[in-house]
Design a protein around this motif. Structure first.
Motif, PDB file in Angstrom:
ATOM      1  N   ILE A 192       7.968 -12.044  -5.964  1.00  0.00           N
ATOM      2  CA  ILE A 192       6.894 -12.898  -6.503  1.00  0.00           C
ATOM      3  C   ILE A 192       5.727 -12.151  -6.740  1.00  0.00           C
ATOM      4  CG2 ILE A 192       5.494 -14.854  -6.088  1.00  0.00           C
ATOM      5  CD1 ILE A 192       8.031 -15.927  -4.364  1.00  0.00           C
ATOM      6  N   TYR A 193       4.938 -11.330  -5.915  1.00  0.00           N
ATOM      7  CA  TYR A 193       3.712 -10.475  -6.084  1.00  0.00           C
ATOM      8  C   TYR A 193       3.916  -9.754  -7.412  1.00  0.00           C
ATOM      9  CZ  TYR A 193      -0.101  -7.566  -4.902  1.00  0.00           C
ATOM     10  OH  TYR A 193      -1.265  -6.970  -4.941  1.00  0.00           O
ATOM     11  N   HIS A 194       5.008  -8.962  -7.647  1.00  0.00           N
ATOM     12  CA  HIS A 194       5.120  -8.116  -8.806  1.00  0.00           C
ATOM     13  C   HIS A 194       5.317  -8.817 -10.118  1.00  0.00           C
ATOM     14  CE1 HIS A 194       5.005  -4.538  -6.311  1.00  0.00           C
ATOM     15  NE2 HIS A 194       6.108  -5.022  -5.938  1.00  0.00           N
ATOM     16  N   GLN A 195       6.058  -9.934  -9.962  1.00  0.00           N
ATOM     17  CA  GLN A 195       6.201 -10.823 -11.296  1.00  0.00           C
ATOM     18  C   GLN A 195       4.674 -11.443 -11.631  1.00  0.00           C
ATOM     19  OE1 GLN A 195       8.601 -11.272 -13.124  1.00  0.00           O
ATOM     20  NE2 GLN A 195       8.031 -13.204 -14.442  1.00  0.00           N
TER      21      GLN A 195
ATOM     22  N   THR B 126       0.715  -1.138   0.049  1.00  0.00           N
ATOM     23  CA  THR B 126      -0.145   0.048   0.093  1.00  0.00           C
ATOM     24  C   THR B 126       0.964   1.042  -0.051  1.00  0.00           C
ATOM     25  OG1 THR B 126      -1.694  -1.278   1.321  1.00  0.00           O
ATOM     26  CG2 THR B 126      -1.979   1.264   1.132  1.00  0.00           C
ATOM     27  N   ALA B 127       1.909   1.184   0.587  1.00  0.00           N
ATOM     28  CA  ALA B 127       2.932   2.252   0.664  1.00  0.00           C
ATOM     29  C   ALA B 127       3.657   2.767  -0.523  1.00  0.00           C
ATOM     30  CB  ALA B 127       4.003   2.032   1.937  1.00  0.00           C
ATOM     31  N   GLN B 128       3.572   1.626  -1.457  1.00  0.00           N
ATOM     32  CA  GLN B 128       4.077   1.630  -2.791  1.00  0.00           C
ATOM     33  C   GLN B 128       3.074   2.088  -3.587  1.00  0.00           C
ATOM     34  OE1 GLN B 128       6.405  -1.823  -3.802  1.00  0.00           O
ATOM     35  NE2 GLN B 128       6.813  -2.369  -1.868  1.00  0.00           N
ATOM     36  N   SER B 129       1.968   2.409  -3.284  1.00  0.00           N
ATOM     37  CA  SER B 129       0.576   2.880  -4.192  1.00  0.00           C
ATOM     38  C   SER B 129       0.284   1.571  -4.954  1.00  0.00           C
ATOM     39  CB  SER B 129       1.152   4.126  -4.908  1.00  0.00           C
ATOM     40  OG  SER B 129       1.252   5.285  -4.245  1.00  0.00           O
ATOM     41  N   GLU B 130       0.381   0.318  -4.458  1.00  0.00           N
ATOM     42  CA  GLU B 130      -0.189  -0.935  -5.284  1.00  0.00           C
ATOM     43  C   GLU B 130      -1.723  -1.407  -4.902  1.00  0.00           C
ATOM     44  OE1 GLU B 130       1.644  -2.936  -7.501  1.00  0.00           O
ATOM     45  OE2 GLU B 130       3.186  -1.587  -7.676  1.00  0.00           O
ATOM     46  N   THR B 131      -2.205  -1.711  -5.856  1.00  0.00           N
ATOM     47  CA  THR B 131      -3.598  -2.286  -5.405  1.00  0.00           C
ATOM     48  C   THR B 131      -3.439  -3.602  -4.763  1.00  0.00           C
ATOM     49  OG1 THR B 131      -4.348  -0.930  -7.434  1.00  0.00           O
ATOM     50  CG2 THR B 131      -5.683  -2.739  -6.720  1.00  0.00           C
ATOM     51  N   VAL B 132      -3.651  -3.822  -3.689  1.00  0.00           N
ATOM     52  CA  VAL B 132      -3.315  -5.133  -3.194  1.00  0.00           C
ATOM     53  C   VAL B 132      -4.517  -6.098  -3.536  1.00  0.00           C
ATOM     54  CG1 VAL B 132      -3.161  -6.170  -0.981  1.00  0.00           C
ATOM     55  CG2 VAL B 132      -2.499  -3.851  -1.157  1.00  0.00           C
TER      56      VAL B 132
ATOM     57  N   ARG C  90      -2.890 -12.853  -4.328  1.00  0.00           N
ATOM     58  CA  ARG C  90      -1.706 -12.702  -4.790  1.00  0.00           C
ATOM     59  C   ARG C  90      -0.708 -12.627  -3.537  1.00  0.00           C
ATOM     60  NH1 ARG C  90      -1.511  -8.104  -8.931  1.00  0.00           N
ATOM     61  NH2 ARG C  90       0.562  -8.059  -8.155  1.00  0.00           N
ATOM     62  N   VAL C  91      -1.306 -11.902  -2.678  1.00  0.00           N
ATOM     63  CA  VAL C  91      -0.544 -11.602  -1.107  1.00  0.00           C
ATOM     64  C   VAL C  91      -0.322 -12.895  -0.713  1.00  0.00           C
ATOM     65  CG1 VAL C  91      -0.578 -10.966   1.147  1.00  0.00           C
ATOM     66  CG2 VAL C  91      -1.040  -9.396  -0.884  1.00  0.00           C
ATOM     67  N   ALA C  92      -1.211 -13.801  -0.442  1.00  0.00           N
ATOM     68  CA  ALA C  92      -1.138 -15.086   0.141  1.00  0.00           C
ATOM     69  C   ALA C  92      -0.340 -16.000  -0.851  1.00  0.00           C
ATOM     70  CB  ALA C  92      -2.578 -15.791   0.565  1.00  0.00           C
ATOM     71  N   MET C  93      -0.469 -16.024  -1.857  1.00  0.00           N
ATOM     72  CA  MET C  93       0.397 -17.054  -2.768  1.00  0.00           C
ATOM     73  C   MET C  93       1.911 -16.640  -2.650  1.00  0.00           C
ATOM     74  SD  MET C  93       1.910 -16.977  -6.050  1.00  0.00           S
ATOM     75  CE  MET C  93       1.312 -15.302  -6.666  1.00  0.00           C
ATOM     76  N   ALA C  94       2.302 -15.245  -2.788  1.00  0.00           N
ATOM     77  CA  ALA C  94       3.473 -14.689  -2.782  1.00  0.00           C
ATOM     78  C   ALA C  94       4.328 -15.074  -1.397  1.00  0.00           C
ATOM     79  CB  ALA C  94       3.647 -13.286  -3.261  1.00  0.00           C
TER      80      ALA C  94
END
Length: 109
Positions: free
Chosen positions: A65-68, A14-20, A24-28
């Motif tokens: 992993i999340y970004h990939q 969130t601090a990186q202005s990413e849509t969470v 994907r969070v759990a998988m990463a």
């Protein structure tokens, strides 16, 4: 000691202005813990207290992993020069894993 870094990881994204994306969070995070455990040769989630080095490295791997996972596969390239190959967006994982070296021989009773 809990190894659930979900809230911390979401706050970082969130601090990186990413849509969470919760899936994907759990998988990463799951994959990152597995990679760290494989690298150290044991289940690092059982360490208590959890060394900050491991926590930070797991977070870094999870972020990669999340970004990939969101990257368009059409822009991913495999490059070969001399011996070996690299894949765009993945080459940093090995560098992050070096942070786990002090813990590779550390075993919990």
């Amino acid at each position: 000691m809990t190894t659930d870094l979900t809230s911390t990881f979401i706050a970082d994204l969130t601090a990186q202005s990413e849509t969470v994306d919760a899936n994907r969070v759990a998988m990463a995070l799951n994959q990152a813990w597995g990679i760290a455990s494989d690298y150290c040769g044991q289940d690092v989630t059982t360490l208590d207290p959890m060394p900050q080095t491991i926590t930070r490295t797991v977070m870094d791997i999870a972020a990669a992993i999340y970004h990939q996972a969101a990257r368009d596969r059409s822009i991913t390239q495999d490059q070969t020069e001399g011996v070996g190959a690299t894949s765009f967006g993945l080459s940093g994982w090995a560098d992050m894993l070096e942070n786990l070296d002090p813990w590779r021989g550390f075993h919990v009773a």
